[in-house]
Structure formats: structure tokens, C-alpha cells
Design a protein around this motif. Structure first.
Motif, PDB file in Angstrom:
ATOM      1  N   PRO A 174      69.175  32.192-104.140  1.00 41.08           N
ATOM      2  CA  PRO A 174      70.305  31.527-103.479  1.00 41.08           C
ATOM      3  C   PRO A 174      70.599  32.135-102.115  1.00 41.08           C
ATOM      4  N   GLU A 175      70.929  31.265-101.178  1.00 43.16           N
ATOM      5  CA  GLU A 175      71.227  31.706 -99.820  1.00 43.16           C
ATOM      6  C   GLU A 175      72.727  31.942 -99.655  1.00 43.16           C
ATOM      7  N   LEU A 176      73.070  32.794 -98.702  1.00 47.32           N
ATOM      8  CA  LEU A 176      74.474  32.985 -98.372  1.00 47.32           C
ATOM      9  C   LEU A 176      75.046  31.697 -97.793  1.00 47.32           C
ATOM     10  N   SER A 177      76.209  31.311 -98.267  1.00 45.27           N
ATOM     11  CA  SER A 177      76.854  30.109 -97.759  1.00 45.27           C
ATOM     12  C   SER A 177      77.339  30.349 -96.332  1.00 45.27           C
ATOM     13  N   PRO A 178      77.257  29.330 -95.469  1.00 44.41           N
ATOM     14  CA  PRO A 178      77.751  29.494 -94.088  1.00 44.41           C
ATOM     15  C   PRO A 178      79.220  29.899 -94.037  1.00 44.41           C
ATOM     16  N   THR A 179      80.007  29.447 -95.013  1.00 39.45           N
ATOM     17  CA  THR A 179      81.402  29.875 -95.103  1.00 39.45           C
ATOM     18  C   THR A 179      81.567  30.664 -96.394  1.00 39.45           C
ATOM     19  N   GLN A 180      82.121  31.846 -96.282  1.00 35.62           N
ATOM     20  CA  GLN A 180      82.306  32.726 -97.437  1.00 35.62           C
ATOM     21  C   GLN A 180      83.696  32.485 -98.037  1.00 35.62           C
ATOM     22  N   ASP A 181      83.754  31.525 -98.957  1.00 32.20           N
ATOM     23  CA  ASP A 181      85.031  31.100 -99.533  1.00 32.20           C
ATOM     24  C   ASP A 181      85.300  31.842-100.834  1.00 32.20           C
ATOM     25  N   VAL A 182      85.360  33.165-100.758  1.00 31.32           N
ATOM     26  CA  VAL A 182      85.625  34.005-101.921  1.00 31.32           C
ATOM     27  C   VAL A 182      86.257  35.299-101.432  1.00 31.32           C
ATOM     28  N   LYS A 183      87.205  35.821-102.204  1.00 32.68           N
ATOM     29  CA  LYS A 183      87.815  37.120-101.929  1.00 32.68           C
ATOM     30  C   LYS A 183      87.725  37.959-103.194  1.00 32.68           C
ATOM     31  N   LEU A 184      87.248  39.179-103.042  1.00 33.00           N
ATOM     32  CA  LEU A 184      87.166  40.091-104.173  1.00 33.00           C
ATOM     33  C   LEU A 184      88.561  40.631-104.486  1.00 33.00           C
ATOM     34  N   ILE A 185      88.969  40.486-105.739  1.00 37.10           N
ATOM     35  CA  ILE A 185      90.257  41.048-106.171  1.00 37.10           C
ATOM     36  C   ILE A 185      90.057  42.489-106.615  1.00 37.10           C
ATOM     37  N   LYS A 233      77.207  45.996-105.359  1.00 34.44           N
ATOM     38  CA  LYS A 233      77.574  47.108-104.488  1.00 34.44           C
ATOM     39  C   LYS A 233      76.714  47.113-103.238  1.00 34.44           C
ATOM     40  N   GLU A 234      77.357  47.404-102.126  1.00 36.32           N
ATOM     41  CA  GLU A 234      76.647  47.573-100.866  1.00 36.32           C
ATOM     42  C   GLU A 234      77.257  48.786-100.172  1.00 36.32           C
ATOM     43  N   ASN A 235      76.418  49.802 -99.909  1.00 40.55           N
ATOM     44  CA  ASN A 235      76.922  51.066 -99.342  1.00 40.55           C
ATOM     45  C   ASN A 235      78.041  51.648-100.206  1.00 40.55           C
ATOM     46  N   ASP A 236      77.806  51.619-101.528  1.00 35.66           N
ATOM     47  CA  ASP A 236      78.719  52.201-102.516  1.00 35.66           C
ATOM     48  C   ASP A 236      80.057  51.491-102.623  1.00 35.66           C
ATOM     49  N   ALA A 237      80.181  50.334-101.991  1.00 37.91           N
ATOM     50  CA  ALA A 237      81.420  49.558-102.110  1.00 37.91           C
ATOM     51  C   ALA A 237      81.078  48.174-102.669  1.00 37.91           C
ATOM     52  N   TYR A 238      81.923  47.665-103.579  1.00 38.21           N
ATOM     53  CA  TYR A 238      81.686  46.343-104.153  1.00 38.21           C
ATOM     54  C   TYR A 238      81.973  45.242-103.126  1.00 38.21           C
ATOM     55  N   VAL A 239      81.145  44.225-103.148  1.00 39.24           N
ATOM     56  CA  VAL A 239      81.344  43.048-102.296  1.00 39.24           C
ATOM     57  C   VAL A 239      81.165  41.802-103.160  1.00 39.24           C
ATOM     58  N   ALA A 240      81.816  40.720-102.750  1.00 39.15           N
ATOM     59  CA  ALA A 240      81.649  39.410-103.390  1.00 39.15           C
ATOM     60  C   ALA A 240      81.004  38.472-102.387  1.00 39.15           C
ATOM     61  N   GLU A 241      79.967  37.782-102.824  1.00 42.30           N
ATOM     62  CA  GLU A 241      79.216  36.888-101.935  1.00 42.30           C
ATOM     63  C   GLU A 241      79.247  35.462-102.468  1.00 42.30           C
ATOM     64  N   ASP A 242      79.391  34.517-101.564  1.00 42.88           N
ATOM     65  CA  ASP A 242      79.386  33.086-101.856  1.00 42.88           C
ATOM     66  C   ASP A 242      78.002  32.557-101.485  1.00 42.88           C
ATOM     67  N   ARG A 243      77.221  32.101-102.478  1.00 38.74           N
ATOM     68  CA  ARG A 243      75.855  31.656-102.238  1.00 38.74           C
ATOM     69  C   ARG A 243      75.647  30.249-102.789  1.00 38.74           C
ATOM     70  N   TYR A 244      74.536  29.618-102.381  1.00 40.33           N
ATOM     71  CA  TYR A 244      74.221  28.280-102.873  1.00 40.33           C
ATOM     72  C   TYR A 244      72.710  28.136-103.022  1.00 40.33           C
ATOM     73  N   SER A 245      72.311  27.191-103.852  1.00 44.74           N
ATOM     74  CA  SER A 245      70.890  26.942-104.129  1.00 44.74           C
ATOM     75  C   SER A 245      70.561  25.485-103.862  1.00 44.74           C
ATOM     76  N   LYS A 304      69.516  23.959-108.930  1.00 43.29           N
ATOM     77  CA  LYS A 304      69.567  23.014-107.809  1.00 43.29           C
ATOM     78  C   LYS A 304      70.996  22.520-107.588  1.00 43.29           C
ATOM     79  N   GLY A 305      71.507  22.783-106.397  1.00 39.58           N
ATOM     80  CA  GLY A 305      72.857  22.343-106.053  1.00 39.58           C
ATOM     81  C   GLY A 305      73.956  23.253-106.539  1.00 39.58           C
ATOM     82  N   ALA A 306      73.616  24.382-107.181  1.00 41.89           N
ATOM     83  CA  ALA A 306      74.640  25.262-107.745  1.00 41.89           C
ATOM     84  C   ALA A 306      75.308  26.105-106.665  1.00 41.89           C
ATOM     85  N   ARG A 307      76.562  26.476-106.927  1.00 39.69           N
ATOM     86  CA  ARG A 307      77.299  27.412-106.088  1.00 39.69           C
ATOM     87  C   ARG A 307      77.461  28.706-106.867  1.00 39.69           C
TER      88      ARG A 307
END
Length: 704
Positions: free
Chosen positions: A106-117, A88-100, A79-82
């Protein structure tokens, strides 16, 4: 290294024992770029490092090729966690910003404040790193609760989870929790030095409700302990660590405990005495030293600080609230509290402050049903903290509510300006409560404290009362601090809207009979002082019956204002009591309601002020509304600075020479008997596991 109560960690460990990881042993994470390595399990490592206004966060998992996630959590639950999910999505790695907001995916956050390095899977090991802003300023959820977690230089609760595929979904048992300072890295625990251990255990009590209580789901039972059975209580003692000791077979029924020191002892106290019905504390037992609730950690003090005990106060009480739904017969419990007393006294005494913003029907009107947001607030005014001898340093804080609690907060205000919060917890969780390190370290004399309690009653069809039972509510908080102060108990006593009319009439109307020349407030004082005090009614028991030594000596600490000082030598006349009642009624009508007292009827329109008791002294005041400053964004991901960091970490770089062993993990996080993330299929109390697992690699894992 010890990891406690990371439910689900054992199957993962067994699967990965052949591929245990060591910090920096590969070239994936560079010590220079990621200076802190947090050992979560033998095959899970978390890396972190600050870069200006950004945080570099990484994860490495052995024998894993599916989605993985890390989360910042205010309490060790979902509860309240970020959450940061890498998959992987379509064989490529992705980073997702979610919240509970609840025990669900957890749902996708309206703003995706993360960048995959980077992210990769090599040799069966999954490794990834992301870049996060230090403060993303995420705003509020649709439930009216904060979504933002600023990354702070404190130990914060964190979660991890692993999927079985790259399609994000339920993680099963492969999840857990830990504590980490992502900025400064692992910090060794303070040494508690040579100490004497005292175990206060309930004497195998039968967990059941006893008369006159009638709620079978909520037994309140007290255990009485004579400190002299363990140590010399005539001497000054200092606790350097206080921790729960829970029976794994009955832990699921344990809702909360309070460790309380008695200033005096009622007749009949004896060591290991059990008070079978103990919703109200025994007379003379009020000083809370340690609050425990589901999910709480041990309380440890800095090396120069200790919690004082003894000094002639020999009696301790543990008030235990059990919750059984459904009721189970024949359950016996010997849980309790362990105290570590220093063998050498420390120079500074600690204290435990108590903010009671509503804990019974007399303090608050019921919460209305069918509302997604209902708020109860309490302000501790500057007049209270001005009674302190000095500024204080805050160690940790804990909130306490029940099942419809949604979001709690204590903020510090100085000269009508917002200073900060004593705790960041974006979603209150009944199953995850603990004393947590405070981001605001100092409260100064003259500061105000504001306790905010927010509830969601949208699923209720009738009002929710305030009270001790689990199906009622509370607005309560504690914080551990030092040095100890003479006033540390603060209680909300503001007249509630449902009673304004009754009390207004009491102020403005005349009494009857011999009290016809006085207000009816004075008549109530003289004829039913229990009603006058707001504790129900006991007609015929008035001030003359209360204000005598044999009776008022039992209540003087609780309601010292109720009698004039003549009670001490049994010399109160009826005239003296009427005069005292006139003074008290006049003060209450004028200061609390803004009304005059009959026969004066010059002020007849109520203007209710807030009333808070600082210890035994009431303060009436009009709270000033103070809003937090606008969130200051720290770290713009769409900036050249962020792009430079990502580019530098994506390019090959030599491993730093001579890697050293990482520092030990700080204070492993025990979770509650409930599921770590509260997935509905594993409701509170569904299971509790105890085991010891020795691993040939020399690491020792303990799931309590």
C-alpha cells in the motif's frame, strides 16, 4: 464465536494462546470511550466508537511488537482498500494513512487523514488508537477509481495485518479479514428459527468442458434437482438462509454459481441429472434466487422475510462455472448450495433483482484494448420501477465482472437527483465478490438505477469481448431486497455503435423481390428472423417458421414481441406476419434509432436511444446525466474538537466498572480460495486449507 477462512490466523493463534485477550480486561481501552469491542481472534481485538464527526479506532494484539494495520475494504481484498498502519519510526510511534490499487505494498495517501491518539507496547501487548474523520473526501486515484471510504453505520469488510518488524513491508501469513460495524458495534445475527435444511450438491461431476463448447479453461456444468426429493414443492416454501457448500479440494476451480428456479421443465429432467455443457440455461429456467461468486457470504434474511420457493415449481438448477488454468484432468466436484427452509412461513417475500448491463457479444461491442479507463453504463429508467407495487428495502448487493474489471457501482437517482449508492467498493476484485450490506436502504417506485462498470484494458493487445468466459467481460449486478416485486430483471439492449449502420440501412432501404415495396427490415424478419432478433443468422428460418405453436412456445418468454398473438392457435397468415413485422420494425427504427421506415424516408439521421428491458417490456429513453453531490467532509483533524478528543484519551481515566462480555461477531467473513489480500506470491487457487481447532479457552475457530 466462529471465525471462518481467516488465512494465516492459525500460526498467530498458536503463538498467542498463552496470552489470549479479553475485551476491556486492561485499562488501555475504556468502555466509555470505546464502546464497541470486536473479537477478531483470541489475541486480536479491535475497538471503535464515534465521537461526533470522528471515529476512534483501536487495535490490541497479544505477543506482538512490530507494525500492525487495520483496513476498510469494499470486498475483503486489498484492491481499493484504505489501510491505517501504526509502527515505530526513530523510536517513536507514527500512524500512516495508506491505500491499495493492486496486490502490492500500500502507498501513502496524498492526504494523511489520521491522528495517532496513543500507541504502546506493554507486557508483550501492542495497543494503539487513532482518530479518523467520518468522511475524509479523498477524491480519485490515478486509475480513475474512488479512494474514499466514508465510515458508515453498516457492516463493512475489514482487513488486519501484522508485520515482523517496525519497517513496513510484506506481512507474510499473519493477515486476515473480518466484518464489523464500527458505529453500532457487533449485532447478533437474525434468528433463522426452526428450519429444514436442503443440500443441493453436484453429483461428483467431472470438471471438464464438453462439446459443443471448446474453451477448456471454462467448463459450464448444470446440476438438476427435484425439490420434491426433499420437501413438498406444491406448498409455498420460504428460504431464510442460502449459503454455498464448497469442496475444499476443488474450491479453487469454482468461479461462480447461480441457483435458478424453473417455471417449467424440459423433457428429460430428472433429479441429479447433469447437463455437461450448460453455458445457456435450460428452457424455462430463468429465475435467479442466489448468486454466488468467489468470496461470497451466505444470504440471510430478516426475521420477518423469506425467499419464496415451491408453489408447484419443483425443479431447481445450479449453473456452475468452473475456471481451470491450466487445465487439470480427473477433477471431480460435489460443491453446491445449502437452503434453510423455514418451518413457519414469514409474512414478507424477498426478491433478487438482476441488472444485466452486458453479458454477451450481442449486448455490447468489445472493450477497446490498451485503455486504462473504459466505461460501460446502464440505466434502469423510472418506467421500470414504476411497475413495482411498492417501495423496496435493499438488503445487499453484488457486482460481477471478470479480469479487467476495475470499479463497479450502482447508484439510486430520484427526480434526477443523486440519492446514494447500493454498495461502496472502491476497487473491483475478481477474487473477492460477495453480497454486501447496502448503505442505501430504500428504492422508491419511480427511482432510477444506474449501473457503472469500469475496466482497465491497458495490458490487452486485442479488444475484450463481452461473454461468459473468464477472459471476456461482464457488466452485471444483483441485489437482494423485499418485498418481492413483479418486475426484477432488467436488461441492457441498446443498439451498439458497430451495428448502427447496418440497422439504419435496414430501416431506410427497400427490400428485394416480393418485399420491394417494404423495408429490408421486414424482409429480414420474414426470411431470417434469427438475424432480425440479433442472434446471428439462420437463412430460411423466418417468421413463418417461428410463429407456430410447436416452435414459438419455446421462445415466447424470451422474445414475446417476435410474433403476433395468432401464433397461439396457428392462424398466422403471411399478411399478418408482414403487418406485425412492419409494426415492430417501425417501432424499433423510430424509437431506437430515430429513423423513419421505408418507404418513408423523412428521417435519415440516426439518434440512438438507450433501450432497457424491464422484464419482457422494452423501454427506449434518453438517459439524464446525474452527478453525485460534492463530497461533504465530516471531521476536520486540525480542529479544536479533534484536539480535545485526543487530549481526553491520552489522559489517564478510570476503567468503567463491571465490564460485560462483548456481543458475538456478526456473520464471520469467509474469504475466497485466493489470498486474503491477493499478494502475487499466493495467486488464486494456490492452496486451500481446512481444519478444526478446539481451544481450551472455550473459543472455537474454524478456517473453512
Amino acid at each position: 464465536m466462529t471465525i471462518r477462512n481467516l488465512q494465516g490466523v492459525v500460526p498467530l493463534l498458536l503463538a498467542g494462546m498463552a496470552s489470549a485477550l479479553a475485551c476491556y480486561e486492561e485499562n488501555t481501552f475504556n468502555r466509555t470511550a470505546f464502546p464497541h469491542c470486536h473479537v477478531v481472534a483470541s489475541n486480536i481485538l479491535v475497538y471503535s466508537g464515534q465521537a461526533g464527526e470522528f471515529l476512534k479506532l483501536g487495535m490490541q494484539v497479544a505477543n506482538h511488537n512490530a507494525w500492525s494495520a487495520l483496513a476498510i475494504s469494499g470486498n475483503g481484498g486489498m484492491k481499493g482498500a484504505r489501510e491505517i498502519v501504526v509502527r515505530k519510526e526513530n523510536d517513536a510511534y507514527v500512524a500512516e494513512d495508506r491505500y491499495s490499487l493492486s496486490y502490492s505494498q500500500p502507498e501513502l495517501s496524498p492526504t494523511q487523514d489520521v491522528k495517532l491518539i496513543f500507541a504502546k507496547n506493554e507486557g508483550g501487548h501492542t495497543s494503539w488508537a487513532v482518530l479518523l474523520p467520518m468522511n475524509a473526501c479523498k477524491g480519485m486515484s490515478n486509475k480513475g477509481t474512488p479512494m474514499n471510504y466514508e465510515i458508515l453505520d453498516i457492516r463493512q469488510k475489514m482487513l488486519w495485518a501484522l508485520g515482523s518488524t517496525h519497517s513496513f513491508g510484506y506481512h507474510g501469513s499473519t493477515r486476515g479479514s473480518f466484518e464489523a460495524n464500527l458505529i453500532s458495534g457487533p449485532v447478533p445475527e437474525p434468528s433463522i428459527g426452526e428450519n429444514t435444511v436442503v443440500d443441493l450438491r453436484m453429483p461428483n461431476v467431472t470438471v471438464e468442458t464438453s462439446p459443443p463448447a471448446t474453451d477448456l479453461n471454462n467448463p459450464y456444468i448444470c446440476g438438476v434437482f427435484d425439490l420434491n426429493e426433499y420437501v413438498d414443492s406444491s406448498q409455498k416454501l420460504q428460504a431464510v438462509k442460502i449459503e454455498p457448500v464448497l469442496n475444499p479440494d476443488t474450491e479453487k476451480y469454482c468461479h461462480h454459481m447461480l441457483l435458478i428456479v424453473c417455471d417449467s421443465a424440459p423433457d428429460g429432467f430428472a433429479h441429479n441429472k447433469v447437463i455437461k455443457e450448460c453455458m445457456g440455461m435450460p428452457e424455462g429456467c430463468y429465475s435467479v434466487k442466489y448468486p454466488w461468486a468467489v468470496g461470497s457470504l451466505p444470504l440471510e434474511f430478516p426475521e420477518n422475510v423469506g425467499m419464496p420457493f415451491g408453489m408447484g415449481k419443483r425443479w431447481l438448477v445450479i449453473q456452475f462455472h468452473y475456471y481451470m488454468n491450466p487445465v487439470v484432468s480427473g477433477v471431480k466436484d460435489n460443491s453446491g448450495i445449502r437452503i434453510h427452509f423455514a418451518k413457519t412461513l414469514r409474512p414478507v417475500n424477498a426478491g433478487m433483482a438482476f441488472l444485466n448491463g452486458g453479458a454477451n457479444e450481442d449486448s455490447r461491442d468489445p472493450l477497446p484494448a490498451g485503455k486504462s479507463v473504459v466505461v460501460a453504463n446502464m440505466t434502469v429508467p423510472a418506467q421500470c420501477t414504476n411497475k413495482w407495487d411498492s417501495d423496496v428495502t435493499v438488503l445487499s448487493s453484488i457486482y460481477h465482472g471478470h479480469l479487467v474489471g476495475m470499479y463497479f457501482d450502482i447508484s439510486v437517482r430520484r427526480n434526477n437527483e443523486y440519492v446514494g449508492s447500493l454498495r461502496y467498493e472502491n476497487g473491483y476484485d475478481f477474487q473477492h465478490q460477495s453480497l454486501q450490506e447496502s448503505p442505501t436502504k430504500t428504492i422508491k417506485k419511480g427511482d432510477e438505477l444506474h449501473l457503472h462498470c469500469q475496466y482497465d484494458t491497458s495490458t490487452k493487445t486485442s479488444p475484450v469481448k463481452f461473454g461468459d468466459f473468464t477472459d471476456t467481460e461482464m457488466c452485471v449486478a444483483f441485489f437482494a431486497y423485499y418485498p418481492a416485486q413483479p418486475v426484477e430483471d432488467f436488461s441492457y439492449q441498446t443498439l451498439q455503435p458497430s451495428r448502427v449502420g447496418l440497422y439504419s440501412s435496414s430501416c431506410l432501404s427497400a427490400g428485394t423481390g416480393e418485399y420491394s415495396s417494404h423495408s429490408s427490415c421486414i424482409q429480414v424478419y420474414m426470411e431470417d428472423v434469427v438475424q432480425w432478433l440479433g442472434f446471428g443468422s439462420n437463412a430460411g428460418f423466418g417468421a413463418e417458421q417461428l410463429c407456430v405453436p410447436a416452435t414459438f412456445s419455446q421462445y415466447a418468454n424470451q422474445v414475446p414481441f417476435a410474433c403476433p398473438t395468432c401464433w397461439q392457435d396457428n392462424s398466422c397468415t403471411k399478411a399478418a406476419l408482414i403487418q406485425h413485422g412492419t409494426e415492430m420494425c417501425g417501432y424499433n427504427c423510430r424509437e431506437t434509432l430515430g429513423l423513419s421506415l421505408y418507404p418513408d424516408t423523412s428521417d435519415t439521421t440516426p439518434n440512438v436511444k438507450e433501450t432497457v428491458y424491464c422484464g419482457d417490456e422494452g423501454v427506449n429513453f434518453v438517459p439524464v446525466v446525474v452527478h453525485p453531490p460534492q463530497c461533504q467532509h465530516r471531521g476536520i483533524l486540525d480542529s479544536q474538537a479533534a484536539r480535545d478528543i485526543i487530549t481526553s484519551l491520552q489522559a489517564p481515566s478510570p476503567q468503567a466498572p463491571s465490564p460485560q462480555a462483548p456481543s458475538p461477531m456478526p456473520s464471520p467473513l469467509p474469504t475466497s480460495n485466493a489470498d486474503v489480500d491477493g499478494v502475487p506470491s499466493l495467486q488464486s487457487g494456490s492452496f486451500s486449507t481446512a481444519f478444526f481447532l478446539a481451544i481450551v479457552l472455550g473459543l472455537h475457530f474454524l478456517d473453512k
